[in-house]
Design a protein around this motif. Structure first.
Motif, short mmCIF file in Angstrom:
data_model
loop_
_atom_site.label_atom_id
_atom_site.label_comp_id
_atom_site.label_asym_id
_atom_site.label_seq_id
_atom_site.Cartn_x
_atom_site.Cartn_y
_atom_site.Cartn_z
N GLU A 196 57.68 -7.48 -21.50
CA GLU A 196 58.68 -6.63 -22.14
C GLU A 196 58.28 -5.17 -22.08
OE1 GLU A 196 59.05 -8.13 -26.08
OE2 GLU A 196 60.12 -9.97 -25.48
N ARG A 197 56.99 -4.89 -22.14
CA ARG A 197 56.51 -3.51 -22.10
C ARG A 197 56.30 -3.01 -20.67
NH1 ARG A 197 52.06 -2.85 -27.01
NH2 ARG A 197 53.36 -3.69 -28.68
N GLY A 198 56.58 -3.85 -19.70
CA GLY A 198 56.44 -3.45 -18.31
C GLY A 198 55.00 -3.39 -17.83
N GLN A 199 54.08 -4.04 -18.58
CA GLN A 199 52.68 -4.01 -18.19
C GLN A 199 52.31 -5.11 -17.19
OE1 GLN A 199 51.57 -3.65 -22.57
NE2 GLN A 199 49.95 -2.40 -21.67
N ILE A 200 53.15 -6.11 -17.10
CA ILE A 200 53.01 -7.12 -16.05
C ILE A 200 54.38 -7.40 -15.47
CG2 ILE A 200 50.96 -8.21 -17.07
CD1 ILE A 200 52.81 -10.44 -18.10
N HIS A 201 54.41 -8.02 -14.29
CA HIS A 201 55.67 -8.29 -13.59
C HIS A 201 55.78 -9.78 -13.29
CE1 HIS A 201 56.22 -3.95 -12.96
NE2 HIS A 201 54.92 -3.92 -12.76
N GLY A 202 56.99 -10.30 -13.43
CA GLY A 202 57.24 -11.71 -13.15
C GLY A 202 57.78 -12.41 -14.37
N ASP A 203 58.18 -13.65 -14.19
CA ASP A 203 58.70 -14.48 -15.27
C ASP A 203 57.53 -14.89 -16.17
OD1 ASP A 203 59.52 -16.63 -16.88
OD2 ASP A 203 60.98 -17.32 -15.40
N GLN B 220 57.16 -17.12 -18.41
CA GLN B 220 56.93 -18.57 -18.51
C GLN B 220 56.21 -19.08 -17.27
OE1 GLN B 220 60.40 -20.92 -19.31
NE2 GLN B 220 59.26 -22.82 -19.47
N VAL B 221 56.65 -18.63 -16.11
CA VAL B 221 55.97 -19.04 -14.87
C VAL B 221 54.54 -18.54 -14.87
CG1 VAL B 221 55.94 -18.78 -12.36
CG2 VAL B 221 58.12 -19.13 -13.55
N LEU B 222 54.35 -17.28 -15.26
CA LEU B 222 53.00 -16.72 -15.29
C LEU B 222 52.10 -17.47 -16.26
CD1 LEU B 222 53.80 -12.89 -15.23
CD2 LEU B 222 53.06 -14.33 -13.32
N SER B 223 52.66 -17.91 -17.40
CA SER B 223 51.84 -18.64 -18.36
C SER B 223 51.32 -19.94 -17.76
CB SER B 223 52.63 -18.91 -19.64
OG SER B 223 53.64 -19.88 -19.45
N TYR B 224 52.15 -20.61 -16.96
CA TYR B 224 51.70 -21.85 -16.31
C TYR B 224 50.65 -21.55 -15.23
CZ TYR B 224 55.02 -25.00 -18.58
OH TYR B 224 55.69 -25.76 -19.50
N VAL B 225 50.83 -20.43 -14.53
CA VAL B 225 49.85 -20.05 -13.50
C VAL B 225 48.48 -19.81 -14.14
CG1 VAL B 225 49.21 -18.26 -11.84
CG2 VAL B 225 51.56 -19.09 -11.92
N VAL B 226 48.48 -19.03 -15.23
CA VAL B 226 47.21 -18.73 -15.92
C VAL B 226 46.62 -20.01 -16.50
CG1 VAL B 226 46.16 -17.49 -17.85
CG2 VAL B 226 47.88 -16.35 -16.41
N TRP B 227 47.47 -20.82 -17.13
CA TRP B 227 46.99 -22.07 -17.72
C TRP B 227 46.36 -22.96 -16.66
CZ3 TRP B 227 50.61 -25.70 -21.09
CH2 TRP B 227 49.81 -26.62 -21.77
N ALA B 228 47.04 -23.10 -15.52
CA ALA B 228 46.52 -23.96 -14.45
C ALA B 228 45.16 -23.46 -13.96
CB ALA B 228 47.51 -24.01 -13.29
#
Length: 207
Positions: A144-151, A153-161
């Protein structure tokens, strides 16, 4: 006539049963544990666990749900009072690792391949979703603050994996002493953060 248990006594028995089940399931696997074995360790009648659980799969679902809730609690508490979302995410990440390494039996069971159908166990479904939301909340704020890019929810799964894979390798003794876990984890997170901070290439630019 058998003495009727109070609700606190019932809750204490169920908690103790889940504690014993967590350890035995983690040590020997689901197939190696029976309701009779659990009752024997608890010093109760073989039929007593059936008063509160349908079968051992029901117990396992309760154990996993409780573990996911403790997992979410740890990450949420770690971020309490921290305003900066980046620092909050780091604190949550440290709590993730602390939980996995301080409660390895619970962590292994949470992600055991022999998972029941979550639809049969609403509490397990709720707890698992809560943990996922907790991990993704920081990424949503950063997006929301523009500090990261992408969805987010998708990013959370990428990091979790990525984190989960590294933790499992460590728990299985598959990582070297040098470079150690912290070094590998730090490099992995550096690459993930760098990637999330990079805007996606315009359509058609990808080779």
């Amino acid at each position: 006539m058998a003495k009727s248990l109070t609700q606190p006594e019932i809750d204490a028995f169920k908690a103790r049963l889940c504690e014993v089940a967590e350890r035995r399931f983690a040590e020997g696997g689901v197939a190696s544990v029976s309701m009779r074995q659990l009752a024997e360790e608890l010093g109760c009648s073989p039929m007593t666990p059936y008063r509160y659980f349908r079968d051992k799969e029901d117990i396992l679902a309760a154990v996993r749900a409780a573990a996911f809730d403790r997992f979410a609690d740890a990450m949420e508490n770690a971020g309490t009072g921290i305003e900066d979302p980046i620092e909050r995410a780091r604190a949550s990440g440290r709590a993730y690792l602390d939980f996995a390494f301080s409660q390895p039996n619970a962590y292994r069971l949470m992600f055991d391949m022999s998972q029941p159908d979550d639809g049969r166990y609403p509490e397990l479904q709720r707890a698992g979703e809560r943990a996922r939301r907790t991990m993704g909340a920081h990424l949503e704020m950063l997006a929301e603050r523009g500090q990261i890019h992408g969805d987010p929810q998708v990013l959370s799964y990428v990091v979790w994996a990525a984190v989960h894979g590294l933790v499992v390798l460590h728990l299985a003794g598959k990582l070297p002493e040098s470079p150690d876990f912290r070094t590998i984890h730090g490099e992995m997170m550096r690459l993930l953060v760098q990637g999330m901070r990079t805007p996606p290439a315009p359509a058609g630019d990808t080779p």
